[in-house]
Design a protein around this motif. Structure first.
Motif, mmCIF file in Angstrom:
data_model
loop_
_atom_site.group_PDB
_atom_site.id
_atom_site.type_symbol
_atom_site.label_atom_id
_atom_site.label_comp_id
_atom_site.label_asym_id
_atom_site.label_seq_id
_atom_site.Cartn_x
_atom_site.Cartn_y
_atom_site.Cartn_z
ATOM 1 N N ASN A 75 0.804 -1.220 0.000
ATOM 2 C CA ASN A 75 0.000 0.000 0.000
ATOM 3 C C ASN A 75 0.840 1.274 0.000
ATOM 4 N N ARG A 133 1.095 1.652 -3.687
ATOM 5 C CA ARG A 133 -0.199 1.996 -4.276
ATOM 6 C C ARG A 133 -0.598 3.434 -3.925
ATOM 7 N N THR A 134 -0.310 3.858 -2.702
ATOM 8 C CA THR A 134 -0.618 5.233 -2.294
ATOM 9 C C THR A 134 0.186 6.216 -3.132
ATOM 10 N N GLY A 188 1.163 5.839 -6.085
ATOM 11 C CA GLY A 188 0.615 5.843 -7.440
ATOM 12 C C GLY A 188 -0.838 6.281 -7.523
ATOM 13 N N GLY A 189 -1.451 6.595 -6.378
ATOM 14 C CA GLY A 189 -2.855 7.013 -6.378
ATOM 15 C C GLY A 189 -3.813 5.866 -6.650
ATOM 16 N N VAL A 190 -3.431 4.658 -6.234
ATOM 17 C CA VAL A 190 -4.245 3.464 -6.461
ATOM 18 C C VAL A 190 -4.922 3.060 -5.151
ATOM 19 N N THR A 191 -6.128 2.544 -5.248
ATOM 20 C CA THR A 191 -6.870 2.096 -4.077
ATOM 21 C C THR A 191 -6.044 1.110 -3.267
ATOM 22 N N LEU A 200 -4.848 -2.012 -1.085
ATOM 23 C CA LEU A 200 -5.204 -3.426 -1.084
ATOM 24 C C LEU A 200 -5.406 -3.864 0.361
ATOM 25 N N GLU A 209 -2.438 -11.046 -6.357
ATOM 26 C CA GLU A 209 -2.402 -9.581 -6.321
ATOM 27 C C GLU A 209 -1.011 -9.073 -5.958
ATOM 28 N N GLU A 262 1.171 -6.879 -8.457
ATOM 29 C CA GLU A 262 1.772 -5.612 -8.037
ATOM 30 C C GLU A 262 3.264 -5.586 -8.370
ATOM 31 N N VAL A 284 3.686 -4.977 -12.122
ATOM 32 C CA VAL A 284 3.433 -3.582 -12.503
ATOM 33 C C VAL A 284 4.550 -2.670 -12.014
ATOM 34 N N GLU A 285 4.912 -2.793 -10.746
ATOM 35 C CA GLU A 285 5.914 -1.896 -10.162
ATOM 36 C C GLU A 285 7.292 -2.072 -10.787
#
Length: 184
Positions: free
Chosen positions: A64, A67-68, A70-73, A75, A90, A94, A97-98
């Motif tokens: 997270n 994700r934070t 990147g502005g993503v919800t 997990l 997941e 991640e 993607v990262e």
């Protein structure tokens, strides 16, 4: 707007890139040996693999954070349950993607022992927006309109052979007790 004659996937990598360095054909940018993001992803994956689960607190201090940024919800276990997501998948997604275009994907597939499933598939790029790509190049696209970089027919992975690489012949010659890896 990507130029498909240079960026065949339709995606452009901007990490570790500096326009001035490119124009001058030299760079003073330090080479990245390891990123904090990789450390966080390694921790989350290892925690899940060892215990078969991961807490929301552990997700917050690992995935997270990425994700934070990147502005993503975020997990969470509740989010995963609500959307019928497998947490291990997941975590692996991640990581994909990262760490995209950083040379980890092949080795991750080998380590996870899923290379024979993933590697023989088409290698896909971006969705092809016919009117938006400013290029004279017409890419190979599939039925879903995604750019195909390499067709599955040209790709293979033999799990009985390809999880191990051949040992160098000179090493085999130096040690008569050493045997070549199977099927090599």
């Amino acid at each position: 707007m990507p130029n498909l004659s240079f960026q065949r996937t339709g995606y452009a990598n901007r990490r570790y890139a500096n326009v001035t360095d490119w124009q001058n054909s030299r760079s003073f940018m330090d080479y990245t040996l390891i990123r904090y993001a990789e450390v966080l992803l390694n921790y989350a994956e290892a925690k899940f693999e060892l215990e078969g689960t991961i807490s929301d607190q552990e997700l917050d201090i690992t995935i997270n954070r990425l994700r934070t940024r990147g502005g993503v919800t975020p997990l969470t276990r509740a989010f995963a349950a609500q959307h019928d997501l497998d947490l291990l998948q997941e975590i692996r997604r991640e990581r994909r993607v990262e760490l995209a275009m950083e040379g980890f994907r092949y080795w991750d597939l080998i380590r996870w022992k899923i290379a024979e499933i993933e590697l023989p598939k088409d290698v896909l790029g971006n969705f092809y927006f016919r009117d938006e790509f400013g290029s004279a190049v017409t890419p190979d696209i599939n039925q879903d309109n995604y750019i195909v970089l390499q067709r599955a027919a040209n790709r293979r992975f033999d799990p009985d052979k390809d999880y191990l690489w051949p040992l160098p012949i000179n090493e085999l010659g130096l040690n008569p007790s050493l045997n070549q890896n199977p099927n090599w």
